[in-house]
Design a protein around this motif. Structure first.
Motif, PDB file in Angstrom:
ATOM      1  N   GLN A   1      29.991 -35.380  56.623  1.00 38.93           N
ATOM      2  CA  GLN A   1      29.374 -36.276  55.965  1.00 38.93           C
ATOM      3  C   GLN A   1      29.744 -36.531  54.643  1.00 38.93           C
ATOM      4  OE1 GLN A   1      25.468 -37.309  57.509  1.00 38.93           O
ATOM      5  NE2 GLN A   1      25.753 -35.732  58.996  1.00 38.93           N
ATOM      6  N   LEU A   2      30.471 -35.591  53.896  1.00 37.39           N
ATOM      7  CA  LEU A   2      30.912 -35.506  52.612  1.00 37.39           C
ATOM      8  C   LEU A   2      31.429 -36.862  52.337  1.00 37.39           C
ATOM      9  CD1 LEU A   2      31.626 -31.958  51.739  1.00 37.39           C
ATOM     10  CD2 LEU A   2      29.646 -32.851  50.988  1.00 37.39           C
ATOM     11  N   PRO A   3      31.068 -37.350  51.093  1.00 39.32           N
ATOM     12  CA  PRO A   3      31.937 -38.563  50.578  1.00 39.32           C
ATOM     13  C   PRO A   3      33.257 -38.516  50.347  1.00 39.32           C
ATOM     14  CG  PRO A   3      30.565 -37.710  48.847  1.00 39.32           C
ATOM     15  CD  PRO A   3      30.098 -37.107  49.923  1.00 39.32           C
ATOM     16  N   MET A   4      34.158 -39.492  50.804  1.00 36.32           N
ATOM     17  CA  MET A   4      35.507 -39.260  50.606  1.00 36.32           C
ATOM     18  C   MET A   4      36.017 -40.100  49.177  1.00 36.32           C
ATOM     19  SD  MET A   4      36.962 -37.946  53.050  1.00 36.32           S
ATOM     20  CE  MET A   4      38.602 -38.344  53.253  1.00 36.32           C
ATOM     21  N   SER A   5      34.839 -40.390  48.502  1.00 32.28           N
ATOM     22  CA  SER A   5      35.388 -41.157  47.084  1.00 32.28           C
ATOM     23  C   SER A   5      33.735 -40.980  46.458  1.00 32.28           C
ATOM     24  CB  SER A   5      35.534 -42.355  46.936  1.00 32.28           C
ATOM     25  OG  SER A   5      35.023 -43.274  47.589  1.00 32.28           O
ATOM     26  N   ARG A   6      33.841 -41.308  45.204  1.00 30.26           N
ATOM     27  CA  ARG A   6      32.458 -41.180  44.529  1.00 30.26           C
ATOM     28  C   ARG A   6      31.801 -42.330  44.878  1.00 30.26           C
ATOM     29  NH1 ARG A   6      30.615 -39.417  38.909  1.00 30.26           N
ATOM     30  NH2 ARG A   6      28.563 -40.193  38.897  1.00 30.26           N
ATOM     31  N   PRO A   7      30.310 -41.946  45.407  1.00 26.49           N
ATOM     32  CA  PRO A   7      29.498 -43.287  45.706  1.00 26.49           C
ATOM     33  C   PRO A   7      29.024 -44.182  44.582  1.00 26.49           C
ATOM     34  CG  PRO A   7      28.542 -41.131  46.271  1.00 26.49           C
ATOM     35  CD  PRO A   7      29.927 -40.862  45.462  1.00 26.49           C
TER      36      PRO A   7
ATOM     37  N   LEU B   1      35.660 -23.361  51.785  1.00 25.77           N
ATOM     38  CA  LEU B   1      37.074 -23.498  52.419  1.00 25.77           C
ATOM     39  C   LEU B   1      37.053 -22.335  53.306  1.00 25.77           C
ATOM     40  CD1 LEU B   1      39.077 -24.394  49.030  1.00 25.77           C
ATOM     41  CD2 LEU B   1      38.561 -26.147  50.921  1.00 25.77           C
ATOM     42  N   ARG B   2      36.742 -21.266  53.142  1.00 25.74           N
ATOM     43  CA  ARG B   2      36.919 -20.069  54.017  1.00 25.74           C
ATOM     44  C   ARG B   2      36.345 -20.417  55.371  1.00 25.74           C
ATOM     45  NH1 ARG B   2      34.508 -15.220  52.326  1.00 25.74           N
ATOM     46  NH2 ARG B   2      33.392 -16.535  50.682  1.00 25.74           N
TER      47      ARG B   2
ATOM     48  N   LEU C   1      37.870 -30.140  48.417  1.00 33.17           N
ATOM     49  CA  LEU C   1      39.068 -29.743  47.563  1.00 33.17           C
ATOM     50  C   LEU C   1      38.773 -30.412  46.133  1.00 33.17           C
ATOM     51  CD1 LEU C   1      42.078 -29.865  49.765  1.00 33.17           C
ATOM     52  CD2 LEU C   1      40.869 -27.874  49.081  1.00 33.17           C
ATOM     53  N   TRP C   2      38.183 -31.521  46.053  1.00 31.53           N
ATOM     54  CA  TRP C   2      37.892 -32.128  44.751  1.00 31.53           C
ATOM     55  C   TRP C   2      36.429 -32.530  44.431  1.00 31.53           C
ATOM     56  CZ3 TRP C   2      35.243 -36.614  44.987  1.00 31.53           C
ATOM     57  CH2 TRP C   2      35.268 -37.438  46.288  1.00 31.53           C
ATOM     58  N   LEU C   3      35.359 -32.283  45.121  1.00 35.68           N
ATOM     59  CA  LEU C   3      34.053 -32.513  44.676  1.00 35.68           C
ATOM     60  C   LEU C   3      33.716 -31.398  43.712  1.00 35.68           C
ATOM     61  CD1 LEU C   3      32.413 -33.277  48.259  1.00 35.68           C
ATOM     62  CD2 LEU C   3      32.394 -34.861  46.108  1.00 35.68           C
ATOM     63  N   PRO C   4      32.825 -31.702  42.739  1.00 33.45           N
ATOM     64  CA  PRO C   4      32.330 -30.732  41.752  1.00 33.45           C
ATOM     65  C   PRO C   4      31.543 -29.519  42.433  1.00 33.45           C
ATOM     66  CG  PRO C   4      31.234 -32.970  41.528  1.00 33.45           C
ATOM     67  CD  PRO C   4      32.171 -33.108  42.612  1.00 33.45           C
TER      68      PRO C   4
END
Length: 156
Positions: free
Chosen positions: A99-105, A46-47, A33-36
């Motif tokens: 595994q996507l980061p939950m915040s900017r690494p 999302l689908r 929802l927020w990653l570029p």
């Protein structure tokens, strides 16, 4: 106390519910929802997360089966393309998305992984969209630099 009970209920439900098992393993806003990323990339992911892709079953391009999550993952060789085990739970796509980061690494130790995997995953999602929506207009998807916005955002 209530939050702990709700979290335990969530963990228990994740074991038996297909779509819940595909959710990100930690509570919070899904990084999708927020990653570029482009609006088309975001829409596809999302689908997928919501179970709307592949959508209504239609004949697969391979001619052997109708589209389903399981068939498309096997038909497109997703696990091999992503370099993960085909037995990855809940499936290779959600395994990588989880595994996507939950915040900017803060450091670049995961950048090589995402540099290899993210563009491939974006291309897989375009292929799935093309199979599931054969009458769709994908001319802009063919010209895109798949996953470039996320890769530019990651630390060098």
């Amino acid at each position: 106390m209530i939050t702990s009970h709700l979290y335990q209920s969530f963990l228990a439900a994740r074991q038996s519910k297909v779509l819940l098992s595909a959710c990100h393993p930690s509570l919070g806003v899904d990084p999708l929802l927020w990653l570029p990323m482009t609006s088309l990339e975001c829409s596809r992911f999302l689908r997928w997360r919501m179970g709307w892709l592949p959508g209504k079953p239609c004949p697969c391009a391979c001619g052997l089966h109708h589209t389903s999550r399981h068939h498309l993952i096997d038909c497109l060789g997703v696990a091999i393309c992503l370099g993960v085990l085909s037995t990855s739970l809940p499936n290779p796509i959600d395994f990588v998305l989880n595994q996507l980061p939950m915040s900017r690494p803060r450091n670049n130790n995961k950048t090589p992984f995402w540099t290899c995997v993210w563009p491939v995953l974006c291309c897989i999602m375009v292929e799935m969209d093309q199979i599931c929506l054969p009458d769709g207009d994908f001319t802009t998807s063919l010209d895109e630099d798949h996953g470039a916005l996320l890769l530019k955002w990651l630390p060098k």
